[in-house]
Enzyme design. Structure first.
Site, short mmCIF file in Angstrom:
data_model
loop_
_atom_site.label_atom_id
_atom_site.label_comp_id
_atom_site.label_asym_id
_atom_site.label_seq_id
_atom_site.Cartn_x
_atom_site.Cartn_y
_atom_site.Cartn_z
N HIS A 149 -13.98 23.01 -48.76
CA HIS A 149 -14.11 22.97 -50.22
C HIS A 149 -15.16 23.98 -50.68
O HIS A 149 -16.09 24.29 -49.95
CB HIS A 149 -14.56 21.57 -50.69
N CYS A 171 -6.74 14.58 -45.63
CA CYS A 171 -8.16 14.92 -45.41
C CYS A 171 -8.67 14.49 -44.03
O CYS A 171 -9.82 14.75 -43.70
CB CYS A 171 -9.03 14.33 -46.51
N HIS A 187 -10.63 20.78 -43.05
CA HIS A 187 -10.34 21.59 -44.23
C HIS A 187 -11.67 21.87 -44.93
O HIS A 187 -12.70 21.37 -44.52
CB HIS A 187 -9.37 20.87 -45.18
N HIS A 224 -21.02 27.14 -45.28
CA HIS A 224 -20.21 27.62 -44.16
C HIS A 224 -20.44 26.81 -42.89
O HIS A 224 -20.37 27.33 -41.78
CB HIS A 224 -20.41 29.13 -43.94
N GLU A 246 -16.28 18.55 -55.72
CA GLU A 246 -15.54 18.94 -54.52
C GLU A 246 -14.35 19.84 -54.86
O GLU A 246 -14.05 20.78 -54.12
CB GLU A 246 -15.05 17.66 -53.82
#
Length: 149
Positions: free
Chosen positions: A31, A25, A29, A75, A136
Site C-alpha cells: 500500500h 489480503c 501485497h 519499503h 491505506e
C-alpha cells in the site's frame, strides 16, 4: 493561553500479508500509506525562545515520525511474527530486504495503535498526541484519537 492542534502528513510504501485472513489480503501485497499526525499544545510564549509562537516545530515533529515510523516502515514488508510466512520473511531478510516481524496482525488498525505508542514516547512532555489517521487506500483508513483512551 491558547491550545492549538497542528498536523503533519507523511507518506510511505509498505508491504504486508494478513496471516489467517479469508480474503485476498492473506497474500503479500503493498500500500501507499498516508499518515496524518496531529499533536496538541500551547504555542511558546517566551519572546526569547527561537521557536516563539510554535506548539512544536514541524521539523521536530517530522524528525520523530520519520525516525520512528517512516524510516522503518517505508519499503518494508510487515508480517505477523506468528505467520507461517516466517520462512519467506527470513529468506527476504537474508537477501537484504527490510522485513518487520510485528507482535500483531499488520492491519491498519493495529499499525495505527503501534504508531501512536511510538510517537507518544518521543514527544516533549508539554505536547500530547491528539490523533493519527493512517490511510491505506484512497477510501480506507484507521484513526486513533487520544480522547478514546
Amino acid at each position: 493561553m491558547s491550545v492549538i492542534r497542528i498536523t503533519k502528513q507523511f507518506s510511505f510504501e509498505t508491504g504486508h500479508a494478513l496471516y489467517g485472513y479469508d480474503g485476498k489480503c492473506r497474500n503479500v501485497h503493498g500500500h501507499s500509506y498516508k499518515l496524518s499526525v496531529t499533536v496538541i499544545g500551547s504555542p511558546i510564549t517566551d519572546t526569547r525562545h527561537v521557536k516563539l509562537g510554535m506548539v512544536i516545530d514541524f521539523g521536530d515533529l517530522k524528525k520523530i515520525v520519520k525516525e520512528e515510523i517512516v524510516d522503518k516502515f517505508d519499503h518494508a514488508t510487515v508480517f505477523n511474527k506468528n505467520t507461517p510466512h516466517l520462512e519467506l520473511a527470513n529468506e527476504l531478510s537474508q537477501r537484504g530486504h527490510n522485513v518487520i516481524l510485528a507482535d500483531y496482525q499488520p492491519t491498519s488498525e493495529n499499525m495505527v495503535v503501534d504508531f501512536a505508542e511510538k510517537i507518544k514516547a518521543r514527544l516533549p512532555k508539554e505536547i500530547q498526541l491528539h490523533s493519527l489517521k493512517l490511510q491505506e487506500t484512497e477510501s480506507s483508513f484507521a484513526e486513533w484519537h487520544a480522547s478514546d483512551h
